[in-house]
Every structure is written in C-alpha cells, then in structure tokens.
Design a protein around this motif. Structure first.
Motif, short mmCIF file in Angstrom:
data_model
loop_
_atom_site.label_atom_id
_atom_site.label_comp_id
_atom_site.label_asym_id
_atom_site.label_seq_id
_atom_site.Cartn_x
_atom_site.Cartn_y
_atom_site.Cartn_z
N LEU A 343 11.20 -3.87 -11.56
CA LEU A 343 11.46 -3.27 -10.04
C LEU A 343 10.38 -2.19 -9.67
O LEU A 343 9.91 -2.20 -8.75
CB LEU A 343 12.65 -3.17 -9.81
N LEU A 344 10.41 -1.14 -10.77
CA LEU A 344 9.68 -0.16 -10.40
C LEU A 344 8.12 -0.37 -10.36
O LEU A 344 7.42 0.25 -9.61
CB LEU A 344 9.80 1.18 -11.40
N TRP A 345 7.83 -1.21 -11.12
CA TRP A 345 6.41 -1.66 -11.21
C TRP A 345 6.14 -2.39 -10.00
O TRP A 345 4.83 -2.03 -9.65
CB TRP A 345 6.12 -2.57 -12.45
N ALA A 346 6.85 -3.15 -9.49
CA ALA A 346 6.60 -3.89 -8.19
C ALA A 346 6.34 -2.95 -7.05
O ALA A 346 5.38 -3.22 -6.10
CB ALA A 346 7.56 -4.97 -8.08
N TRP A 681 13.72 -4.56 -0.78
CA TRP A 681 13.16 -3.55 -1.85
C TRP A 681 11.82 -4.06 -2.21
O TRP A 681 10.91 -3.45 -2.45
CB TRP A 681 14.25 -3.04 -2.79
N LEU A 682 12.06 -5.24 -2.87
CA LEU A 682 10.72 -5.89 -3.38
C LEU A 682 9.72 -6.31 -2.08
O LEU A 682 8.60 -6.13 -2.62
CB LEU A 682 11.18 -7.23 -3.89
N GLY A 683 10.09 -6.11 -0.95
CA GLY A 683 9.20 -6.43 -0.04
C GLY A 683 8.43 -5.31 0.61
O GLY A 683 7.45 -5.17 1.38
N SER A 684 9.10 -3.98 -0.06
CA SER A 684 8.44 -2.89 0.75
C SER A 684 7.00 -2.78 0.44
O SER A 684 6.25 -2.12 1.54
CB SER A 684 9.24 -1.57 0.19
#
Length: 734
Positions: A343-346, A681-684
């Motif tokens: 998640l942090l990488w994305a 969050w992933l779309g940010s």
C-alpha cells in the motif's frame, strides 16, 4: 431396470434430495440467482455484439461512394462531413448538395432538403430544442428515420447550405451511398469505444462476477450433498449416475432462473429499450437479427450452471472437508506484513517520479495496487480472528450470549467472514480502479479542464471560411446579444509567430490591457486570467501579442482568422446563442468554441466510457456481494443449527438476531466502508494534481449503498431462518 429408466429415476432422486437438503432454501435461491444472473450477463454480451453489428451495417449503408478523378463515374451529389457541438457533446453534420434530380437519397431520408433546410435525427432535434436553437441549421424538414442512424439516439444532421453563405469548400463528389468496405466516417462511429474495448469490459465487470456467483451457488450447502456423493461412490455408482443425481438436485431452480432470465432477455425484443444510468437505447431491430444467439445464451447459461454443479465436487479432501479454509500460520502472517508495504509502495512510491504518465510511474503504481489487493485477504483473516477473540472476552464481561457465540465462531473459524469481507473490499477496489483509469485525462485535456474552471465561458471563439462582410454582420449580431456586455476581437497570425489582436477599446480593456492610439506588444502576464488563457491556446507558442486598436474589429477586405467574443463584466457568455448566430451569419458549419474546447469535447467520450464502467462495475459488485452474502448465510445457518440449544438456555430465540448481526450485518457494513476507504487511498496517486483521473463519488456511493442494503437483507434472512430452526429443535438421544 433399463438404462433409460435408470437415469430418470436418478434424476427424480436428485430432485427429491434437493427439496429436503439442509440449507435447501439458500441453495435453491443461490442456484436460481446464479442462473438468472448468468443468463442476463450472456444476453448483455450478445446484445453488445448485435448492436455493434447493426451499427456497422447501417454505417456502411450510408457511407458515400466517392467519385475518383479520372474514374469516368458521373457524380450525382456533393458530400462533406463536419462537426458541431450542442451541450458540450460533439456530433456530425453532413453537408449535401444533389447535382441531379435522380440522385439517390441518404438512408433515412424521404426527400432532399432544399437550400437552407436540414434533416436531423430525433436525438439531435431534442438537444437543439433544449438549447432553444431548433433552427440552427435552417428549417428542419424531417427527422432521420431509424434505418439512417447507427443507433436510435445518435446525433446527426444532413444540411443543405443556404445560398447566402456561399459555396462550402472541400465538398466531395459522390456517386451514391452504400459501401461494403467501411462505414461512413460520421456519427457515433467516430466516438464510440470499439468492440474490442466493450466486450472485455462486460466480460471482466459483469460476466466474471456472474461466473463467481455460479461457483459459489454450486458449492453452497455442500455438506449433505458431499455425504450423498460419498455414499453413492461407496455403493459403486458410476460417475454418470452421481452426475444425474446432482443435476436433478439443481434442475428446478436452474430452470426457474433460466425462465426468468429468458423473460429479461426477451424484453428488448419487444421494442427499443432505454438502459438507465448510461442513457443508451438498445435497438430491437438489431436484437431480432441475433435472436437465435440470444436463445442460445439462455441454453448456455443453463448448461453452464448444471455443469458447474456436476464438476465442482469434493476430491476426497482429508477429514471430509470440502470448503477452502482461510490461510493460517506463517504464510498468512507474511502476506499480512506485505500488505501495508505494498500500500505504501502504491501510494507514496510514485512521489519520486514527477511525470504521472511516465512508464516507471505507471509500473510502480500498478504493482503496488495489485500487491495490495492480493495481500489484503491475509490482513482480513488475521483481523477477523483477532476481533473474534476480543469480541468473546468483551461478551463475557457484558453478559451477551449472542456476542459470545459470534466471537468464538469468528476466532475459531475466521474463513467464512474473511471470504465475505475480502470479496467485498477487493470488488469495490477493483471497480474503483477501472473507473479511475477510464476517466484519466491526458495533459491537454487536463489543461482544457483547468482553463474552463478558471475562466468559464468568458471567451468564445469562432472561425471558418468567411468574408469581411459576413464577419462584420456576425460581430454586429453578437454585440447585440447583450449591448455593452459582449464585445468581439479579431486575432490574426503575425510576423515572427506573434499574433495580432484587433478591435475597439471596449473589447480590449476587459482583458486587462490598456488601449491607446498606437499598437503595442504585450505579454500574457499583463492581462487578466481570460487573456492569459487566450494566449495559452491561441498564442502560437509565445506569450507575446500585438494589440492594434481600431474602430472596427473587421477592417474591409481584411477579415481576421479568428473572432473572439469577450465578456465585458467577466460573466459567462451564451455559447449556444453565439453558435447559432455563427451558423446563420458567418459561415457554413463554423467552428465555435471556448478556449481548449476541442479537448473538453475530446474528454466527453471518456466520460461516457466512465459512466458505462460505473454502471457495469456496480452490477459486478452486486453479483459478488450477493455471492459472498449467500456463502456466508449458508455457513451461518449450518452453524446456527448446531447451536440451536442456546435458545433453551437463554430463554429467547432473539439471540440469533444478535449472533447474525455480529457475523453478517456488522462485517458486511464494515466491508463496504473499508472497500470505499481502500479505493480512495489506492486511487490518490491518480487523483492528485497531474494524475489526470477523477474519483467518481457516484460509483463509490452506489457500490456502498448496494453493499449496505444487502447487509440488512441477509442479516434479517439469516436471523429469522435460524430463529425458526431453533424453534423446531428438540433434544435427541444421540
């Protein structure tokens, strides 16, 4: 007993077994829903192929037969395809000029328009009426018939130019209409997504979730069926015999689901059907040609579900287990640790790359998103098990039997809740990703969007092949729209790539520029935001312009290349009204737009695609959520039958409403919220400035609403069913 009688007897045994099986209502409902969903999904795919086929046929029928120079063919008409815009939606207009009285008509027309007349499609007529501009192309003499339109709601016009506007340039001679090689390069064929895009979207967003629901339905309530299969195998029954029993068990709900699906698929055959949300009208005539394929789709859905029931049988797993269990031990913990890292990488790994369209940026982001969604179920599994233990300890303190039972079940068997929660979260996350990528704008589209949000419609440009007199008439007409509030400037390319602005002082000063007696050179930063945006789009790559004050915008014999309507008070100009005046006074099919408008119009097809993604994606989420809920409901009812004596100990059966709330309602509600949070969050990285994408809150809101509604529905179903089961429980000497 003959072989013929045997299969019939086995089929009847299967039907009887299905009626009396444990969790039969859930299983029958699941099989019915799965067959219905698969039938409609396959029907939608066939309808897509039928629509593209009909669009292609009608496009070829109206394609012009160009007359090549030196071919010896005699032209019968002149033809040219152009573009116009109503309500920020671009459409085609076709200029036509018959050369002989015997010239064949374009498909959908009953007669040739006279000069200054037009034939328009029903959808375009409605749009023009809504804009108060029904006579933009002259007098409308007829509506284009369905056989002349690619789809029923296509926007299209055949226009015969008025004589006072002069002969349009670049008209091409044609010998008639109809070609076999390619459709006409006009209308919807220019803007629709190809079949190679539509088909994978339907397969991935609708058909794949439907297939998942079929798999879940085939295995729901499998405990009793697996025991029966093992018994038949021990008795020496052949595989075909076991298959007939399993087919009989599923036959009635599958037939019912196929029947309902056939009714749903048959509705568009009765007349053109409007599809909500996407505002698309499905042509019945196209589906009639593909009627046999639609019937085959219904049969294929039945066969697919029955095949899944037969094939998805236990393989002799240890201890009689037939369901997959949530991963445990070190592997699950390792996957759970990887999830926040992915998640942090994305989300933050792309910070080191400036260009959001760079290949490395996309590689980092894509791997991060995939890694997050793959490892997320492990986090959910550990969370469910941990939450179950906490819930059980809390229940002992509060004295809540329902909470205690739910907590211990979640702690010892987290797989059921994990599958449900993880399915919903991943489904919402995937749909959000597809929506984000389909809404992504390139840098030019982003610049156009920024321009429009900055200055709105303060400037409107018009160009086309026009004379000085027609330009002067147009300027006078525009300035009469709002006397003193609407002025017109002229722009002409100048030496050294520096454009020249011409006009009276009342048209120059609203741009923040001083006006004197002599021409002078100014920079974009010297003027208002409107002038800065004008230079961005029409400055020929420079930030300088020459301002030449003169009494009139259009000097005799020297018409400017571009006419620019300017709002004197910074308010929005009436774009559609100016566009109407340009058609009436300036030129045949003039280009009237706001700065960057061509890119705003280019974004419209992507917006329509994003709407389709939202529509199909929400359907897919619904299918997956139903499958997850039915699977959890079946497991819960099996568990509830083993704890039925609790109602005796507690003195009330309402305890099952509490147990169902903690095992179905609350996890389902939390799954929807966590899915939406994960999607945002992933779309940010795509929605931040420069990313080019926009999160569709209707997509998230609709998905969330579907999940929450299903949560309440299946909670009430599980609670009421388990409560009735407990009421029928009696002690047995076992």
């Amino acid at each position: 007993m003959t072989e013929r009688r045997l299969w019939w007897q086995l089929l009847r045994i299967g039907v009887a077994a299905g009626r009396g099986a444990q969790s039969s209502r859930v299983r029958l409902t699941a099989l019915l829903c799965a067959t219905l969903v698969l039938t409609v999904s396959l029907g939608a795919l066939v309808a897509g192929f039928a629509t593209y086929d009909g669009r292609d046929l009608r496009g070829k029928a109206r394609a012009p037969q160009y007359v090549q120079e030196g071919s010896g063919q005699k032209p019968v008409a002149l033809w040219r395809g152009l573009f116009d815009t109503v309500g920020n939606i671009q459409h085609s207009i076709v200029l036509v000029e018959p050369l002989t009285s015997e010239a064949p008509l374009p498909p959908g027309l009953s007669h040739w328009p006279q000069p200054g007349q037009a034939a328009v499609s029903p959808a375009l007529a409605d749009a023009l009426d809504a804009a108060g501009d029904h006579d933009r192309y002259g007098e409308t003499t007829e509506r284009i018939a369905p056989e002349g339109l690619a789809v029923p709601r296509e926007r299209l016009a055949y226009v015969r130019p008025a004589a006072h506007l002069g002969k349009p340039p670049f008209m091409q001679p044609i010998a008639g209409f109809g070609r076999d090689d390619a459709p006409a390069a006009v209308g919807d064929n220019l803007w629709i997504q190809p079949l190679s895009t539509f088909a994978p979207a339907v397969i991935g967003l609708v058909l794949a979730p439907a297939a998942v629901l079929v798999v879940i339905a085939a295995r729901i309530g499998s405990a009793g069926r697996d025991r029966r299969t093992a018994l038949l195998q021990a008795m020496g029954a052949a595989g075909s015999s076991r298959a007939w029993v399993n087919i009989g068990e599923a036959l009635l709900p599958v037939l019912a689901g196929a029947g309902l699906g056939a009714l749903a698929v048959a509705i568009p055959l009765l007349g053109d059907l409007r599809i909500p949300v996407v505002d698309f009208r499905l042509a019945a005539i196209d589906l009639h040609r593909w009627g046999w394929v639609l019937a085959s789709a219904v049969a294929a859905a039945m066969v697919a579900v029955l095949t899944a029931v037969v094939l998805l049988q236990p393989k002799g797993a240890a201890n009689g287990a037939t369901r997959p269990k949530a991963a445990k031990g070190a592997a699950t913990r390792r996957m759970a640790v990887l999830c926040p890292l992915m998640l942090l990488w994305a989300v933050r790994g792309t910070d080191f790359i400036g260009n959001a369209f760079a290949p490395l940026y996309l590689l980092i982001y894509t791997t991060g998103v995939i890694g997050t969604l793959v490892t997320l179920p492990a986090v959910v599994a550990l969370t469910v098990a941990g939450a179950g233990r906490i819930l059980a300890r809390l229940a002992r303190r509060l004295g809540s039997p329902g909470m205690l039972v739910a907590g211990r079940w979640a702690a010892t068997s987290p797989g059921t809740v994990t599958r449900m929660v993880a399915t919903v979260i991943v489904a919402i996350g995937l749909v959000a990703q597809v929506q984000l990528w389909s809404s992504r704008l390139n840098p030019d589209m982003q610049a156009a969007t920024t321009t429009h949000s900055r200055i709105g419609n303060q400037l409107v440009t018009a160009t086309g092949p026009f004379t000085s007199q027609r330009a002067a008439d147009f300027v006078a007409a525009v300035e009469r729209i709002s006397p003193g509030k609407t002025q017109v400037l002229g722009l002409t390319p100048g030496p050294g790539g520096v454009p020249t602005l011409t006009g009276a002082c009342p048209a120059i000063t609203p741009l923040g520029l001083t006006c004197g007696d002599k021409q002078r050179t100014v920079r974009a930063s010297d003027g208002t935001p409107a002038f800065q945006e004008l230079m961005r789009w029409y400055g020929q790559g420079t930030d300088k312009a020459t301002v030449r004050p003169q009494a009139t915008t259009v000097a005799k014999g020297q018409p400017p290349t571009l006419l620019i309507a300017v709002s004197s008070d910074g308010s929005d100009l009436p774009v559609e009204k100016i566009r109407h005046l340009a058609h009436a006074e300036l030129a045949v099919a003039p280009d009237v737009d706001v700065p960057g408008g061509e890119w705003l119009k280019g974004a419209a097809p992507q917006e329509r695609m994003a709407t389709w993604v939202m529509f199909l994606g929400i359907i897919g989420v619904l299918f997956l959520a139903i499958g997850a809920a039915l699977n959890n409901l079946s497991d819960f009812l099996g568990f509830a039958s083993t704890v039925a004596p609790i109602s005796v100990l507690t003195g009330r059966r309402t305890v099952f409403y509490s147990v169902a709330a903690w095992t179905i309602l609350i996890p389902f509600l939390l799954a929807g919220g966590l899915g939406a949070l994960t999607a945002v969050w992933l779309g940010s990285p795509l929605t931040r400035p420069g990313g080019g994408a926009q999160m569709s809150w209707p997509v998230l809101g609709s998905g969330l609403a579907v999940v929450e509604a299903l949560a309440v529905l299946f909670w009430l179903w599980a609670a009421s069913t388990s409560s009735r089961t407990a009421g029928r429980w009696r002690p047995r000497a076992d």
